[in-house]
Design an enzyme around this catalytic site. Structure first.
Site, PDB file in Angstrom:
ATOM      1  N   GLU A   1       0.186   5.736  12.264  1.00 53.48           N
ATOM      2  CA  GLU A   1      -1.159   5.260  12.543  1.00 53.48           C
ATOM      3  C   GLU A   1      -1.152   3.773  12.924  1.00 53.48           C
ATOM      4  O   GLU A   1      -1.807   3.369  13.857  1.00 53.48           O
ATOM      5  CB  GLU A   1      -2.023   5.490  11.294  1.00 53.48           C
ATOM      6  CG  GLU A   1      -3.459   5.042  11.410  1.00 53.48           C
ATOM      7  CD  GLU A   1      -4.273   5.911  12.355  1.00 53.48           C
ATOM      8  OE1 GLU A   1      -3.963   7.112  12.444  1.00 53.48           O
ATOM      9  OE2 GLU A   1      -5.207   5.379  12.994  1.00 53.48           O
ATOM     10  N   ASP A   2      -0.396   2.991  12.173  1.00 47.85           N
ATOM     11  CA  ASP A   2      -0.552   1.542  12.273  1.00 47.85           C
ATOM     12  C   ASP A   2       0.602   0.796  12.924  1.00 47.85           C
ATOM     13  O   ASP A   2       0.546  -0.418  13.064  1.00 47.85           O
ATOM     14  CB  ASP A   2      -0.757   0.944  10.863  1.00 47.85           C
ATOM     15  CG  ASP A   2      -2.036   1.458  10.215  1.00 47.85           C
ATOM     16  OD1 ASP A   2      -2.929   1.878  10.967  1.00 47.85           O
ATOM     17  OD2 ASP A   2      -2.118   1.450   8.976  1.00 47.85           O
TER      18      ASP A   2
ATOM     19  N   ASP B   1     -23.860   9.940 -26.956  1.00 48.25           N
ATOM     20  CA  ASP B   1     -23.692  10.154 -28.392  1.00 48.25           C
ATOM     21  C   ASP B   1     -23.106  11.507 -28.748  1.00 48.25           C
ATOM     22  O   ASP B   1     -22.683  11.727 -29.880  1.00 48.25           O
ATOM     23  CB  ASP B   1     -25.042   9.994 -29.124  1.00 48.25           C
ATOM     24  CG  ASP B   1     -25.428   8.524 -29.197  1.00 48.25           C
ATOM     25  OD1 ASP B   1     -24.595   7.692 -28.759  1.00 48.25           O
ATOM     26  OD2 ASP B   1     -26.532   8.225 -29.662  1.00 48.25           O
TER      27      ASP B   1
ATOM     28  N   ASP C   1      -3.290   8.247  -1.169  1.00 42.01           N
ATOM     29  CA  ASP C   1      -3.707   7.204  -0.233  1.00 42.01           C
ATOM     30  C   ASP C   1      -5.148   6.781  -0.538  1.00 42.01           C
ATOM     31  O   ASP C   1      -5.460   5.599  -0.658  1.00 42.01           O
ATOM     32  CB  ASP C   1      -3.590   7.781   1.186  1.00 42.01           C
ATOM     33  CG  ASP C   1      -4.071   6.823   2.266  1.00 42.01           C
ATOM     34  OD1 ASP C   1      -3.701   5.636   2.199  1.00 42.01           O
ATOM     35  OD2 ASP C   1      -4.799   7.277   3.174  1.00 42.01           O
TER      36      ASP C   1
ATOM     37  N   HIS D   1       0.811  -1.221   0.000  1.00 42.12           N
ATOM     38  CA  HIS D   1       0.000   0.000   0.000  1.00 42.12           C
ATOM     39  C   HIS D   1       0.853   1.284   0.000  1.00 42.12           C
ATOM     40  O   HIS D   1       0.743   2.089  -0.925  1.00 42.12           O
ATOM     41  CB  HIS D   1      -0.993  -0.032   1.166  1.00 42.12           C
ATOM     42  CG  HIS D   1      -1.690   1.264   1.422  1.00 42.12           C
ATOM     43  ND1 HIS D   1      -2.538   1.848   0.504  1.00 42.12           N
ATOM     44  CD2 HIS D   1      -1.643   2.117   2.481  1.00 42.12           C
ATOM     45  CE1 HIS D   1      -2.992   2.991   0.993  1.00 42.12           C
ATOM     46  NE2 HIS D   1      -2.455   3.179   2.185  1.00 42.12           N
TER      47      HIS D   1
ATOM     48  N   HIS E   1       3.637   6.958   5.183  1.00 39.92           N
ATOM     49  CA  HIS E   1       2.432   7.657   5.634  1.00 39.92           C
ATOM     50  C   HIS E   1       1.573   6.907   6.640  1.00 39.92           C
ATOM     51  O   HIS E   1       0.804   7.515   7.366  1.00 39.92           O
ATOM     52  CB  HIS E   1       1.568   8.100   4.437  1.00 39.92           C
ATOM     53  CG  HIS E   1       0.673   7.025   3.900  1.00 39.92           C
ATOM     54  ND1 HIS E   1       1.067   6.154   2.931  1.00 39.92           N
ATOM     55  CD2 HIS E   1      -0.603   6.677   4.223  1.00 39.92           C
ATOM     56  CE1 HIS E   1       0.062   5.317   2.662  1.00 39.92           C
ATOM     57  NE2 HIS E   1      -0.959   5.620   3.430  1.00 39.92           N
TER      58      HIS E   1
HETATM   59 MN    MN Z   1      -2.848   4.558   3.859  1.00 34.77          MN
END
Ligand code: MN
Length: 714
Positions: free
Chosen positions: A76-77, A259, A139, A48, A72
């Protein structure tokens, strides 16, 4: 070639001399931090941030931004911290990653358009550095591309947010490609059946359409080369969402929209754009009113092109856009392309400033925009510098003018909330009402049914809404007070002449008198008496057949000396009942004025009390008074104590501090909230202002007390 090698090769092509060593280290760091984590697709998590970095390279972002893209999600993770990032990669990258992480924490909950607009503006304002927004868009784009791996309801929520927030944001930044892709991906999740239906219909008709379009292209190409204009001409693909939206919003048929022949002519100079326009208009008849010159008048998001519609070879309308290659890049890639063009002229350090320069330019363009719908359609970036965006505890965004306080916020929630505001918590901490709100604050209002607006609030509010609501309330309140006061005066005066006040007030005669004196109702007349605009004596005279005779009771005999038992000396006025105004509750030491109310005695106000200044129509009724220092009388005063954390013994320490300075507590209201913060209100009797100040200082020294305020009014 590895993913990393691809990045390393790509960046120097548009940013020569980029520091690729940092990029490599960030790659290793991200790999190690996300070790063992997986995406919903089952791929290693690292895929990711890598994709995000690739997208940022596609956006032609500088190596710093690409590096931050690789990192990034680590705050957070993973266990990584901002300090660690700063040590390893420097402040700039740490700030970018931190910015993206903060944006990720904002949850957008409302479907209301105005809310969405606020939210977008706040994203820009919060990000400070537009590169944070770019990382966020990359992201989101990758997350949307892999959305089908998520459970349905979660996916729908993200898709809706993308449609409400991120696609318009990409549009505002001029990134047409990103916007189109985000919208199509959102449509695929939100309206899967419609999406597949469109896919089928487009596929079925494509060949046929391409033949028509190619015919138009061939004719234009031939004519342009005849006159020596170098150009490239393309059909203009319509993305699914734009077809879907037109079908939905305008109730039109697929064929009607699909069209429509649309081509784009790309040239190498502005002169050639106008030249090509002339050639095309000489080929086919232009449709009146459809020509637009966005080259001379660029759109807010920097978009430039000539637009025209002509009646084509088959007698059908053909939409044509003419622009230079540079304009085309800016139209497709927006801010990213702009960055690229700027990049050539300046270097590194100014980039952040430049992103603001870009926004500033956006604002200036906007002010020149003539078309009002265009104006409304554009982000009002010029506002964001003067606005703060704050959250309700539920995550709704409120836009307030710079300098706004919790009271302004409370009035945006609801007028009733505003009117009963006693305190506020910002980011979980109790703050005084005069606290100035900051970008991204989460604000919770504490209300009490017994609280009401006061004139002091007018000094601290910044929004017109709060101001007008407070004024409105004060006006109603003032009228109610005047009526009450008028009634009391009427009763007292009537009693003097042994008249039946109730009978007079409810009788027919008073209605006539009210009308004669120009008051719509009896209440208005009584209010006028209370205000001092109408004379009570005259009123009674008119209500009494044959006029008033001598009062039955004589007034109390005059005292030889002004009354001082309440601590106030009045020059030149005798025998007046002294009251202290409830609105400002002055203390000995406060500068004061006296206000004579007919039949009611003297009311002492603080000199700066707005109630005196505003409601007094008859300036002669204000008189000078002063505190009688020889006969001080204790006066009650209200004090609010804000506590940060309740604990055993705190209340007794506060009351001890008050007692220690000889303050006499006559009333205490203790409010402690679930998280052990609170406001304690005390009514304390003090001799004068300096004693009050001593007491407040003593309270402030008690641990866990955040602030102490004197509350005007009792
Ligand atoms: Mn992310």
């Amino acid at each position: 070639m590895t993913q990393l090698e691809i990045l390393i090769e790509a960046i120097p092509k548009y940013q020569p001399g980029a520091d690729l060593a940092v990029l490599e280290r960030a790659y290793r760091f991200s790999e190690a931090s996300h070790q063992g984590q997986q995406r919903a697709s089952g791929e290693p998590y690292l895929s990711h941030p890598l994709e995000v970095a690739h997208l940022l390279v596609d956006f032609k972002m500088d190596v710093t931004t690409v590096t931050a893209g690789l990192l990034h999600d680590v705050l957070e993770d993973t266990h990584a911290t901002k300090d660690q990032l700063e040590r390893e990669f420097g402040k700039e990258i740490a700030e970018l990653v931190d910015g993206v992480t903060k944006l990720g924490k904002l949850a957008f909950s409302s479907r209301e358009e105005r809310q969405a607009e606020n939210f977008r503006k706040m994203l820009i304002a919060m990000a400070r550095d537009l590169r944070v927004i770019m990382i966020k868009l990359a992201d989101r784009l990758h997350n949307m591309r892999t959305l089908h791996f998520l459970p349905n309801d979660k996916g729908r929520k993200i898709a809706q947010e993308t449609l409400d927030i991120y696609a318009p944001l990409a549009h505002r930044l001029g990134m047409a490609n990103v916007k189109a892709e985000l919208e199509d991906l959102a449509l695929r999740t939100l309206h899967a059946d419609d999406y597949q239906d469109l896919q089928r219909r487009v596929a079925k008709r494509r060949l046929e359409r391409e033949t028509d379009i190619n015919q138009v292209i061939t004719i234009i190409e031939k004519k342009l080369s005849e006159v020596g204009i170098e150009s490239q001409i393309r059909g203009r693909p319509k993305h699914f969402y734009s077809i879907w939206k037109k079908m939905h919003d305008q109730g039109r048929e697929f064929d009607e929209i699909y069209d429509l022949t649309a081509v784009r002519v790309l040239t190498s100079s502005v002169r050639d754009c106008y030249g090509a326009l002339g050639v095309i208009h000489s080929l086919w008849k232009p449709v009146p009113g459809r020509f637009k010159d966005f080259i001379a008048m660029p759109k807010v998001n920097m978009y430039q092109s000539l637009h025209t519609t002509v009646i084509g070879p088959k007698g059908e309308p053909v939409e044509i856009q003419i622009r230079t290659w540079e304009m085309h890049h800016i139209a497709e890639e927006g801010i990213a392309a702009h960055w690229l063009y700027k990049e050539k002229k300046t270097t590194g350090k100014d980039k952040v400033d430049e992103s603001f320069a870009w926004l500033r330019q956006l604002m200036e363009t906007q002010q020149d925009t003539k078309d009002p719908s265009e104006f409304l359609d554009s982000v009002r970036v010029d506002l964001f510098q003067n606005e703060v965006y704050v959250f309700t505890p539920k995550g709704d965004v409120k836009a307030l003018p710079e300098g706004a306080t919790p009271i302004d916020f409370a009035y945006t929630v609801h007028t009733k909330v505003g009117e009963h505001t006693v305190g506020a918590k910002v980011n979980g901490k109790l703050v005084p009402l005069r606290y100035v709100l900051r970008q991204g604050d989460i604000v919770e209002i504490i209300t009490s049914p017994s609280q009401h607006p006061s004139r002091d609030w007018l000094k601290i509010v910044k929004s017109t809404r709060a101001r007008s609501k407070i004024n409105q309330w004060l006006k109603v309140e003032e009228r109610a007070r005047s009526i009450e006061l008028g009634r009391e005066m009427f009763d007292r005066e009537a009693k003097k002449y042994r008249l039946n006040a109730t009978a007079l007030l409810t009788g027919e005669e008073i209605k006539k008198v009210a009308a004669d004196l120009g008051h719509p109702t009896v209440d208005d007349l009584i209010a006028a008496v209370g205000y001092g605009k109408a004379s009570i004596h005259q009123l009674l005279n008119r209500l009494t057949p044959g006029g008033l005779i001598e009062p039955v009771e004589r007034p109390r005999p005059s005292a030889t000396r002004p009354k001082t038992d309440q601590g106030v000396r009045i020059r030149g006025v005798e025998d007046l009942l002294v009251r202290f105004a409830k609105c400002c509750n002055p203390l000995p030491g406060d500068p004061i004025v006296g206000f004579i109310t007919r039949g009611r005695g003297l009311t002492v106000h603080a000199r700066d009390c707005l109630t005196v200044a505003k409601s007094v129509l008859d300036r002669e009724r204000i008189i000078d008074v002063e505190w009688d220092v020889e006969e001080p009388a204790k006066r009650p005063v209200r004090v609010a104590v804000y506590i940060g954390r309740d604990r055993p013994g705190l209340l007794s320490e506060i009351t001890g501090a008050i007692g220690g300075k000889n303050g006499n507590i006559t009333k205490a209201e203790v409010t402690v909230t679930d998280d052990r913060r609170g406001i304690n209100n005390f009514v304390i009797e003090v001799a004068d202002l300096s004693q009050l100040q001593d007491i407040m200082t003593a309270i402030r020294e008690v641990p866990d007390v955040i602030n102490v305020e004197r509350v005007r009014g009792l």
